[in-house]
Design a protein around this motif. Sequence first.
Motif, short mmCIF file in Angstrom:
data_model
loop_
_atom_site.label_atom_id
_atom_site.label_comp_id
_atom_site.label_asym_id
_atom_site.label_seq_id
_atom_site.Cartn_x
_atom_site.Cartn_y
_atom_site.Cartn_z
N PRO A 1 1.14 53.78 31.08
CA PRO A 1 0.82 54.61 32.24
C PRO A 1 -0.69 54.79 32.36
CG PRO A 1 1.58 55.97 30.43
CD PRO A 1 1.77 54.54 30.00
N ASP A 2 -1.14 54.97 33.58
CA ASP A 2 -2.55 55.27 33.86
C ASP A 2 -3.51 54.14 33.55
OD1 ASP A 2 -1.93 57.68 34.91
OD2 ASP A 2 -2.52 58.85 33.18
N MET A 3 -3.04 52.92 33.39
CA MET A 3 -3.92 51.75 33.33
C MET A 3 -3.91 51.12 34.71
SD MET A 3 -5.25 51.48 30.27
CE MET A 3 -5.78 49.77 30.11
N LYS A 4 -5.04 51.15 35.41
CA LYS A 4 -5.09 50.70 36.80
C LYS A 4 -5.91 49.41 36.90
CE LYS A 4 -6.04 52.29 41.51
NZ LYS A 4 -6.55 53.42 42.34
N LEU B 1 -13.27 50.24 31.96
CA LEU B 1 -13.02 49.33 30.84
C LEU B 1 -13.09 47.88 31.27
CD1 LEU B 1 -11.95 48.77 27.91
CD2 LEU B 1 -9.64 49.05 28.82
N ILE B 2 -13.70 47.06 30.42
CA ILE B 2 -13.74 45.61 30.61
C ILE B 2 -13.02 44.95 29.44
CG2 ILE B 2 -15.19 43.54 30.64
CD1 ILE B 2 -17.40 45.20 31.89
N PHE B 3 -12.09 44.04 29.74
CA PHE B 3 -11.55 43.12 28.74
C PHE B 3 -12.38 41.84 28.87
CE2 PHE B 3 -7.90 45.87 29.63
CZ PHE B 3 -7.55 46.25 28.34
N LEU B 4 -13.11 41.49 27.84
CA LEU B 4 -14.14 40.44 27.95
C LEU B 4 -13.91 39.29 26.98
CD1 LEU B 4 -16.95 39.57 29.10
CD2 LEU B 4 -17.96 40.84 27.19
N ASP B 5 -13.80 38.09 27.52
CA ASP B 5 -13.80 36.88 26.71
C ASP B 5 -15.26 36.51 26.42
OD1 ASP B 5 -12.86 34.64 25.37
OD2 ASP B 5 -12.86 33.40 27.17
N LEU B 6 -15.49 35.73 25.35
CA LEU B 6 -16.87 35.38 24.99
C LEU B 6 -17.27 33.98 25.43
CD1 LEU B 6 -17.12 36.85 21.37
CD2 LEU B 6 -17.74 37.91 23.55
N ASN B 7 -16.37 33.03 25.22
CA ASN B 7 -16.72 31.64 25.47
C ASN B 7 -16.36 31.26 26.90
OD1 ASN B 7 -17.60 29.06 24.95
ND2 ASN B 7 -15.66 28.37 24.10
N MET B 8 -17.29 31.55 27.83
CA MET B 8 -17.05 31.28 29.25
C MET B 8 -18.16 30.41 29.83
SD MET B 8 -15.73 34.94 30.72
CE MET B 8 -17.24 35.79 30.22
N ILE C 1 -2.98 40.08 29.24
CA ILE C 1 -3.63 41.40 29.23
C ILE C 1 -3.04 42.30 30.31
CG2 ILE C 1 -5.81 42.62 29.59
CD1 ILE C 1 -7.19 40.12 28.36
N LYS C 2 -2.89 41.76 31.51
CA LYS C 2 -2.35 42.57 32.60
C LYS C 2 -0.89 42.97 32.29
CE LYS C 2 -1.92 42.98 37.59
NZ LYS C 2 -0.58 43.55 37.54
N GLY C 3 -0.15 42.07 31.67
CA GLY C 3 1.23 42.38 31.30
C GLY C 3 1.30 43.53 30.31
N LYS D 1 -9.45 52.63 34.91
CA LYS D 1 -9.64 51.47 35.79
C LYS D 1 -10.27 50.33 34.98
CE LYS D 1 -12.08 53.84 38.76
NZ LYS D 1 -12.87 54.18 39.97
N TYR D 2 -9.65 49.15 35.05
CA TYR D 2 -10.13 48.06 34.21
C TYR D 2 -10.23 46.75 34.98
CZ TYR D 2 -5.34 46.19 33.91
OH TYR D 2 -4.11 45.67 34.20
N ILE D 3 -11.07 45.85 34.46
CA ILE D 3 -11.14 44.47 34.95
C ILE D 3 -10.98 43.52 33.76
CG2 ILE D 3 -12.62 45.08 36.89
CD1 ILE D 3 -14.94 43.72 35.39
N ILE D 4 -10.59 42.30 34.05
CA ILE D 4 -10.44 41.26 33.03
C ILE D 4 -11.43 40.15 33.33
CG2 ILE D 4 -8.85 39.64 31.93
CD1 ILE D 4 -6.54 41.39 33.09
N ILE D 5 -12.23 39.77 32.34
CA ILE D 5 -13.19 38.67 32.51
C ILE D 5 -12.82 37.59 31.50
CG2 ILE D 5 -15.62 38.02 32.62
CD1 ILE D 5 -16.33 40.98 32.83
#
Length: 235
Positions: free
Chosen positions: A25-28, A50-57, A17-19, A3-7
């Motif tokens: 498989p198994d990436m929710k 899991l977090i996909f994290l940008d730095l400059n926000m 990233i979502k694409g 299970k992941y989120i994108i920031i």
Amino acid sequence: MIKYIIIDDEHIAHDVIKGYCDMLPDMKFQQSCYDALEAIQYLNQHTIDLIFLDLNMPKLKGFDFLKTLTTPPKVIVTTAYSEFALEGYELNVSDYLLKPFSFERFLKAINKTFVTPKHSSPTLHADNASKTTQERIFIQSDNKYVQVIIEDILYIEASGNYCKVVTQEGTIITRDKISNLITILPVTDFIQVHRSFVVAAQHIKSIEGNMIHIGGSTVPVGKVYKMNVSRLLGL
């Protein structure tokens, strides 16, 4: 299931990233967050892997956000700024993807993040503990990506421009180098015994001279790699 989120404050980054994740498989997918404060609010109510994290926000920078988390999940940084990589590793970031990144580099980050040596894996009480996401890798075969349980792998054989990943369930053919596959496997569990063969130590039935019997197959031991086998035998 991972299970992941994108920031990230850029919409196109979420799409990329979502694409990529949709190809595995198994990436929710759980949530898109466009600043760190939004992510904090989400994480206070949900558990993710899991977090996909940008730095400059805006509002709160990526690493400052990480420092607010007491028990952070796995983190893959996705950024256009390479100069912050050292600080990221000090914060136990799993990998550092420099934008723009290819799917191949993205896949390597996922495999690196969710493959850990057996001795460092968390203790689980479920009957299927050996099949957690931390003990799986994704392997490209034809036009798809196959999820493989590491403990099911018997051996890997290089064959021309391809490799055969022989598992207890069957054989997967992948257009990849054996040297690349070695880098995503736990070093304590797999031994290279020949220029063209890597074997799973736990599945070896016997070693006789320069031959290893594993599963229903026989694998040769190359002269250069005899030392690896000697270490396994404690010699």
